[in-house]
Design an enzyme around this catalytic site. Structure first.
Site, PDB file in Angstrom:
ATOM      1  N   ARG A  13       0.824  -1.041   0.028  1.00  0.00           N
ATOM      2  CA  ARG A  13      -0.025  -0.145   0.008  1.00  0.00           C
ATOM      3  C   ARG A  13       0.973   1.182   0.011  1.00  0.00           C
ATOM      4  O   ARG A  13       0.966   1.855  -0.980  1.00  0.00           O
ATOM      5  CB  ARG A  13      -0.978  -0.128   1.126  1.00  0.00           C
ATOM      6  CG  ARG A  13      -2.203   0.806   0.966  1.00  0.00           C
ATOM      7  CD  ARG A  13      -1.827   2.345   1.488  1.00  0.00           C
ATOM      8  NE  ARG A  13      -1.207   2.351   2.752  1.00  0.00           N
ATOM      9  CZ  ARG A  13      -0.494   3.396   3.322  1.00  0.00           C
ATOM     10  NH1 ARG A  13      -0.635   4.489   2.437  1.00  0.00           N
ATOM     11  NH2 ARG A  13      -0.100   3.431   4.580  1.00  0.00           N
ATOM     12  N   ASP A  14       1.488   1.666   1.153  1.00  0.00           N
ATOM     13  CA  ASP A  14       2.357   2.769   1.185  1.00  0.00           C
ATOM     14  C   ASP A  14       3.547   2.834   0.024  1.00  0.00           C
ATOM     15  O   ASP A  14       3.930   3.820  -0.197  1.00  0.00           O
ATOM     16  CB  ASP A  14       3.074   2.824   2.574  1.00  0.00           C
ATOM     17  CG  ASP A  14       3.326   4.511   3.156  1.00  0.00           C
ATOM     18  OD1 ASP A  14       2.981   5.129   2.171  1.00  0.00           O
ATOM     19  OD2 ASP A  14       3.471   4.412   4.111  1.00  0.00           O
ATOM     20  N   HIS A 208       5.566   4.403  12.637  1.00  0.00           N
ATOM     21  CA  HIS A 208       5.348   4.231  11.200  1.00  0.00           C
ATOM     22  C   HIS A 208       6.698   5.411  10.699  1.00  0.00           C
ATOM     23  O   HIS A 208       6.215   6.536  10.578  1.00  0.00           O
ATOM     24  CB  HIS A 208       4.075   4.530  10.745  1.00  0.00           C
ATOM     25  CG  HIS A 208       3.851   4.631   9.074  1.00  0.00           C
ATOM     26  ND1 HIS A 208       3.046   3.747   8.669  1.00  0.00           N
ATOM     27  CD2 HIS A 208       4.540   5.343   8.320  1.00  0.00           C
ATOM     28  CE1 HIS A 208       3.204   3.905   7.326  1.00  0.00           C
ATOM     29  NE2 HIS A 208       3.809   5.126   6.995  1.00  0.00           N
ATOM     30  N   HIS A 210       9.509   6.961   7.930  1.00  0.00           N
ATOM     31  CA  HIS A 210       9.940   6.812   6.731  1.00  0.00           C
ATOM     32  C   HIS A 210      11.473   7.136   6.832  1.00  0.00           C
ATOM     33  O   HIS A 210      11.893   7.777   7.960  1.00  0.00           O
ATOM     34  CB  HIS A 210       9.141   8.032   6.029  1.00  0.00           C
ATOM     35  CG  HIS A 210       7.780   7.612   5.382  1.00  0.00           C
ATOM     36  ND1 HIS A 210       7.545   7.428   3.997  1.00  0.00           N
ATOM     37  CD2 HIS A 210       6.735   7.031   5.959  1.00  0.00           C
ATOM     38  CE1 HIS A 210       6.414   6.882   3.815  1.00  0.00           C
ATOM     39  NE2 HIS A 210       5.820   6.635   5.077  1.00  0.00           N
ATOM     40  N   CYS A 241       9.579   8.496  -3.359  1.00  0.00           N
ATOM     41  CA  CYS A 241       8.768   9.425  -4.263  1.00  0.00           C
ATOM     42  C   CYS A 241       9.468  10.352  -5.112  1.00  0.00           C
ATOM     43  O   CYS A 241      10.754  10.552  -4.771  1.00  0.00           O
ATOM     44  CB  CYS A 241       7.877  10.276  -3.347  1.00  0.00           C
ATOM     45  SG  CYS A 241       6.770  11.400  -4.371  1.00  0.00           S
ATOM     46  N   ASN A 250       9.273   4.274   3.182  1.00  0.00           N
ATOM     47  CA  ASN A 250       9.457   3.828   4.595  1.00  0.00           C
ATOM     48  C   ASN A 250      10.801   3.087   4.856  1.00  0.00           C
ATOM     49  O   ASN A 250      11.421   2.777   3.804  1.00  0.00           O
ATOM     50  CB  ASN A 250       8.397   2.421   4.673  1.00  0.00           C
ATOM     51  CG  ASN A 250       6.865   2.994   4.405  1.00  0.00           C
ATOM     52  OD1 ASN A 250       6.427   2.979   3.148  1.00  0.00           O
ATOM     53  ND2 ASN A 250       6.147   3.570   5.422  1.00  0.00           N
TER      54      ASN A 250
HETATM   55 ZN    ZN Z   1       3.794   6.268   5.492  1.00  0.00          ZN
END
Ligand code: ZN
Length: 304
Positions: A13-14, A208, A210, A241, A250
C-alpha cells in the site's frame, strides 16, 4: 531489552502507491503472496481510495480478491472515508483490519484529503464505528505526527486529542506516522513515553517511520527504548517518491528485521524470505531498490 516485536508490512500500500509507475495487478498479487509467506503476521494489502486520486491502487479490490494469504496473517486495508469502507465491505471476508488515517496538521490534511482535521475525525469516527460493528479491528494512523513539511512543529497535545477521539470511536491501535522523515531519536523516545502516559496502557502504539533523511532505524531504536513494540515498514524500502528528488520510502522491512534479530528481538519473520520478496520486486520493477540488506545480504555469522 529483548522480547518480541510486531511488524506490519505496508509495502503493497504505502510502497506501491508512491512508486512512479503503476505496477501491474499480477505483479502486486505475486508480491503479496510472497510476503504473506515470510512469517509476517500483519500485511497491509491495499487501499480503497478513489482511483482518480491514487491511480497506482485503482485495482485495490481486484488485488484483495485475488491474493492468497494464510489464515494466521492479518490482512489490513486502508480506508479513507465512508465510501471506501462501503466498497471494501463488498469483500468483507478478505480482510480483518481497517487502517484509517488523517494528518496532525491542518495544512497537510487539507492537501492530502481536502478536509479539515475535524471533518476528517467526524468521518473516521463513523468509519471506525461501522468497521468495529462488522467485527473488524481498527487502526488509526496520524500522519505528520512528528513534524509537518508545511507547518513545522506539530503540538503533541493536538496529536493526543486526535488519538483519543480515534480510540473512543473504537480504534485499538494508533500509529504515529513520520510521513516525510522529520523525526529524530531524541524526540521519538520522549514522544512514545508521553503517548503511553497520555493514552493509557490498553491501546497498541505503533511507529510508522519513513527513511527520508536516513534516520528511520535510529528512530526505531529510540521507540524501542520507550517501550514501543509495533512497527510498520515496506519491503525493499519501497515508496521512494520522485518529488522531492532523492526522497526515500518507509524504512525497509528487511533492514528493520535484520536489526531487531541482531539485537535479540523475535519477530517471527524469515529474513531470507523477505529479502527474496524484495529481490522479486526489483525484478518486476526492473530497477534497484533502496534497502541496505537487499544490497549487502543478511548477516551470516557462520559464513565469515
Ligand atoms: Zn507512510
Amino acid at each position: 531489552m529483548s522480547d518480541s516485536v510486531r511488524i506490519r508490512e505496508v509495502g503493497p500500500r504505502d510502497g506501491f502507491q508512491n512508486e512512479p509507475e503503476i505496477i501491474p495487478t499480477d505483479a502486486k498479487v505475486e508480491l503479496v503472496d510472497l510476503l504473506a509467506r515470510t512469517g509476517l503476521s500483519r500485511l497491509e494489502v491495499t487501499s480503497f481510495v478513489r482511483a482518480d486520486v491514487i491511480p497506482q491502487l485503482a485495482d485495490g479490490a481486484e488485488v484483495l480478491a485475488r491474493v492468497s494469504v494464510p489464515d494466521d496473517v492479518a490482512v489490513t486495508v486502508l480506508i479513507p472515508n465512508e465510501k471506501g469502507l462501503e466498497n471494501a465491505l463488498a469483500l468483507r471476508d478478505r480482510f480483518s483490519e481497517v487502517n484509517c488515517f488523517l494528518s496532525a496538521s491542518e495544512t497537510h490534511n487539507r492537501k492530502n484529503v481536502n478536509r479539515s482535521i475535524d471533518e476528517s475525525l467526524s468521518g473516521l469516527e463513523r468509519v471506525i464505528g461501522s468497521a468495529v460493528g462488522e467485527g473488524l479491528r481498527a487502526e488509526g494512523v496520524i500522519s505528520v505526527a512528528f513534524g509537518c513539511p508545511y507547518e513545522g512543529d506539530v503540538p503533541r497535545e493536538r496529536v493526543w486529542s486526535i488519538a483519543r477521539r480515534l480510540i473512543e470511536a473504537g480504534a485499538s491501535e494508533i500509529a504515529f506516522g513520520d510521513t516525510t522523515g522529520m523525526a529524530n531519536p531524541v524526540q521519538v523516545r520522549s514522544y512514545f513515553e508521553e503517548a503511553r502516559a497520555e493514552l493509557g496502557p490498553e491501546v497498541e502504539l505503533t511507529a510508522h517511520f519513513h527513511n527520508t533523511r536516513g534516520q528511520g532505524l535510529a528512530n526505531v531504536f529510540a521507540a524501542l527504548e520507550a517501550g514501543c513494540r509495533s512497527f510498520e515498514s515496506s519491503f525493499g524500502e519501497l515508496g521512494g517518491c520522485p518529488v522531492p528528488a532523492g526522497a526515500t520510502g518507509n524504512i525497509a522491512t528487511e533492514d528493520l528485521v535484520s536489526m531487531l534479530h541482531e539485537m535479540g528481538f523475535a519477530t517471527g519473520i524469515d529474513l531470507d524470505a523477505v529479502v527474496a520478496a524484495a529481490r522479486r520486486a526489483q525484478e518486476l520493477l526492473g530497477r534497484p531498490l533502496g534497502s541496505h540488506t537487499l544490497v549487502a545480504g543478511p548477516i551470516d555469522w557462520h559464513r565469515s
